[in-house]
Motif scaffolding. Structure first.
Motif, PDB file in Angstrom:
ATOM      1  N   VAL A 159       0.837  -1.202   0.000  1.00  0.00           N
ATOM      2  CA  VAL A 159       0.000   0.000   0.000  1.00  0.00           C
ATOM      3  C   VAL A 159       0.874   1.256   0.000  1.00  0.00           C
ATOM      4  CG1 VAL A 159      -1.539   1.356   1.474  1.00  0.00           C
ATOM      5  CG2 VAL A 159      -2.078  -1.013   0.985  1.00  0.00           C
ATOM      6  N   ILE A 160       1.921   1.263   0.816  1.00  0.00           N
ATOM      7  CA  ILE A 160       2.822   2.417   0.870  1.00  0.00           C
ATOM      8  C   ILE A 160       3.548   2.594  -0.461  1.00  0.00           C
ATOM      9  CG2 ILE A 160       4.929   3.298   1.942  1.00  0.00           C
ATOM     10  CD1 ILE A 160       3.975   2.019   4.557  1.00  0.00           C
TER      11      ILE A 160
ATOM     12  N   SER B  97       4.248   5.758  -5.621  1.00  0.00           N
ATOM     13  CA  SER B  97       4.270   6.004  -7.067  1.00  0.00           C
ATOM     14  C   SER B  97       3.358   7.170  -7.445  1.00  0.00           C
ATOM     15  CB  SER B  97       3.849   4.740  -7.820  1.00  0.00           C
ATOM     16  OG  SER B  97       2.498   4.406  -7.540  1.00  0.00           O
ATOM     17  N   ILE B  98       2.225   7.303  -6.749  1.00  0.00           N
ATOM     18  CA  ILE B  98       1.335   8.438  -6.997  1.00  0.00           C
ATOM     19  C   ILE B  98       2.005   9.736  -6.545  1.00  0.00           C
ATOM     20  CG2 ILE B  98      -0.943   9.400  -6.565  1.00  0.00           C
ATOM     21  CD1 ILE B  98      -1.015   6.788  -8.125  1.00  0.00           C
ATOM     22  N   VAL B  99       2.640   9.698  -5.379  1.00  0.00           N
ATOM     23  CA  VAL B  99       3.326  10.880  -4.845  1.00  0.00           C
ATOM     24  C   VAL B  99       4.437  11.327  -5.789  1.00  0.00           C
ATOM     25  CG1 VAL B  99       4.783  11.720  -2.958  1.00  0.00           C
ATOM     26  CG2 VAL B  99       2.761  10.355  -2.444  1.00  0.00           C
TER      27      VAL B  99
ATOM     28  N   ASN C  20       6.493  15.393  -8.246  1.00  0.00           N
ATOM     29  CA  ASN C  20       7.743  15.405  -9.013  1.00  0.00           C
ATOM     30  C   ASN C  20       8.957  15.065  -8.144  1.00  0.00           C
ATOM     31  OD1 ASN C  20       9.298  15.638 -11.314  1.00  0.00           O
ATOM     32  ND2 ASN C  20       9.571  17.850 -11.107  1.00  0.00           N
ATOM     33  N   CYS C  21       8.849  13.942  -7.452  1.00  0.00           N
ATOM     34  CA  CYS C  21       9.969  13.432  -6.653  1.00  0.00           C
ATOM     35  C   CYS C  21      10.103  11.947  -6.954  1.00  0.00           C
ATOM     36  CB  CYS C  21       9.749  13.679  -5.165  1.00  0.00           C
ATOM     37  SG  CYS C  21       8.235  12.958  -4.508  1.00  0.00           S
ATOM     38  N   SER C  22      11.159  11.328  -6.469  1.00  0.00           N
ATOM     39  CA  SER C  22      11.368   9.919  -6.805  1.00  0.00           C
ATOM     40  C   SER C  22      12.142   9.234  -5.691  1.00  0.00           C
ATOM     41  CB  SER C  22      12.127   9.776  -8.130  1.00  0.00           C
ATOM     42  OG  SER C  22      13.394  10.393  -8.043  1.00  0.00           O
TER      43      SER C  22
ATOM     44  N   ALA D  46       9.848   9.939  -2.276  1.00  0.00           N
ATOM     45  CA  ALA D  46       8.437   9.626  -2.504  1.00  0.00           C
ATOM     46  C   ALA D  46       7.921   8.642  -1.465  1.00  0.00           C
ATOM     47  CB  ALA D  46       8.253   9.060  -3.917  1.00  0.00           C
ATOM     48  N   VAL D  47       8.747   7.668  -1.094  1.00  0.00           N
ATOM     49  CA  VAL D  47       8.326   6.682  -0.096  1.00  0.00           C
ATOM     50  C   VAL D  47       8.141   7.337   1.272  1.00  0.00           C
ATOM     51  CG1 VAL D  47       9.000   4.574   1.111  1.00  0.00           C
ATOM     52  CG2 VAL D  47       9.405   4.776  -1.343  1.00  0.00           C
ATOM     53  N   LEU D  48       9.054   8.227   1.652  1.00  0.00           N
ATOM     54  CA  LEU D  48       8.930   8.919   2.941  1.00  0.00           C
ATOM     55  C   LEU D  48       7.687   9.794   2.971  1.00  0.00           C
ATOM     56  CD1 LEU D  48      12.639   9.962   3.643  1.00  0.00           C
ATOM     57  CD2 LEU D  48      11.321   8.160   4.763  1.00  0.00           C
TER      58      LEU D  48
END
Length: 330
Positions: free
Chosen positions: A203-204, A209-211, A216-218, A222-224
């Motif tokens: 889920v995270i 991936s949406i974040v 505009n981060c990767s 994005a995970v944090l």
């Protein structure tokens, strides 16, 4: 559950308001990835990797299953339990399906996700037109990097969980609790723990991936951010994931029953069967589009709640500061 239903209704509304764009994307981009997913699950044997089938997929599945079983045996797992036979089989099927669909996931599916997120981000201002190629290519690199990073996270989570299981089973063996009841209870607890941890990690990673496309981060950034957004909302995210996976699994089962079983029985792939296969694959593509839109709506909901929370805290701080100033003046 009420909040999850509200998000699903909002997602369906967004889909039908921008139906032309989303349906076109489902046809052009996500259709090849859906076909690869459904065919990969069809090519993998469903019941036993030790079947007499001599197909390439059956051979690879048997090889992966035997290697996993050897690994578990070297780690002193209780392989006499039927639960670990099922675990080896399901892990082998998941690994083989992942490897077969990975090229399509990194190309067609990631491109389609970029275009769908762009259309959902610009809704309702952006309607009834396909996203430009430049906008898709602009979102593709962060999505691709985040997807590769989330694969690493999922693998790390699995390694960590199985390491914990190794320690637990080793401790049980040293304590002499090797009865069938003890092993069965520990295996059941391990299954529940594994399912819970993997579900939360997935889920995270999905939200990350949406974040990555929305902000505009990767990668780890994005995970944090996804971890911050999902804090306190894991139950809603799991409810949405459960509904989406249930519908997708039902579509996969429909493909197995209506297409692959008839083909295996008669050995003929005629025009009617081909039309039915295309229809189910297109249905699966539409559901994949809806799943991405639901994730986008969930992201917007989390973002809105977080902003409201921080604005409320800022307002309370300012009110407290004003009261202190009044007290000092008095």
């Amino acid at each position: 559950m009420e909040k999850a239903i509200k998000i699903i209704r909002s997602s369906i509304h967004s889909y039908f308001c921008n139906y032309q764009t989303f349906a076109s994307l489902a046809t052009i981009l996500i259709f090849p990835a859906s076909a690869a997913t459904l065919l990969s699950t069809s090519l993998i044997p469903l019941y036993s990797p030790t079947s007499s089938s001599s197909s390439s997929s059956s051979t690879h599945l048997t090889s992966i299953s035997h290697r996993l079983r050897s690994l578990f045996e070297a780690a002193s797992f209780p392989l006499n339990s039927h639960l670990f036979d099922i675990l080896c089989l399901k892990l082998s099927q998941t690994i083989l399906s992942f490897l077969l669909t990975l090229p399509f996931t990194l190309t067609f599916f990631t491109l389609s996700k970029a275009s769908i997120i762009f259309a959902a981000r610009e809704f309702p201002r952006y309607r009834h037109a396909l996203p430009s190629l430049s906008s898709i290519l602009h979102l593709y690199p962060p999505l691709l990097l985040t997807h590769l990073f989330t694969i690493f996270i999922i693998l790390s989570a699995n390694v960590a969980i199985f390491s914990m299981f190794l320690i637990a089973f080793f401790a049980v063996g040293e304590l002499g609790l090797t009865s069938r009841t003890s092993v069965l209870m520990l295996s059941g607890l391990a299954t529940i723990l594994y399912s819970t941890v993997v579900a939360n990690v997935l889920v995270i990673c999905n939200l990350a991936s949406i974040v990555s496309a929305m902000e505009n981060c990767s990668g780890y950034t994005a995970v944090l951010k996804a971890c911050v957004l999902i804090r306190g909302r894991a139950a809603v995210a799991l409810s949405l994931a459960f509904c989406s996976n249930l519908v997708m699994a039902a579509t996969e089962a429909l493909f197995q029953i209506r297409v692959m079983r008839i083909y295996n029985q008669h050995g003929i792939f005629d025009l009617s069967l081909m039309f039915e296969a295309f229809t189910i694959i297109y249905m699966y593509s539409i559901l994949s589009v809806l799943d991405i839109i639901i994730s986008c709506c969930f992201y917007k909901s989390c973002r809105y709640e977080l902003l409201v929370k921080y604005e409320g805290q800022i307002a309370r701080v300012r009110e407290f500061e004003s009261e202190e100033k009044n007290d000092l003046k008095a």
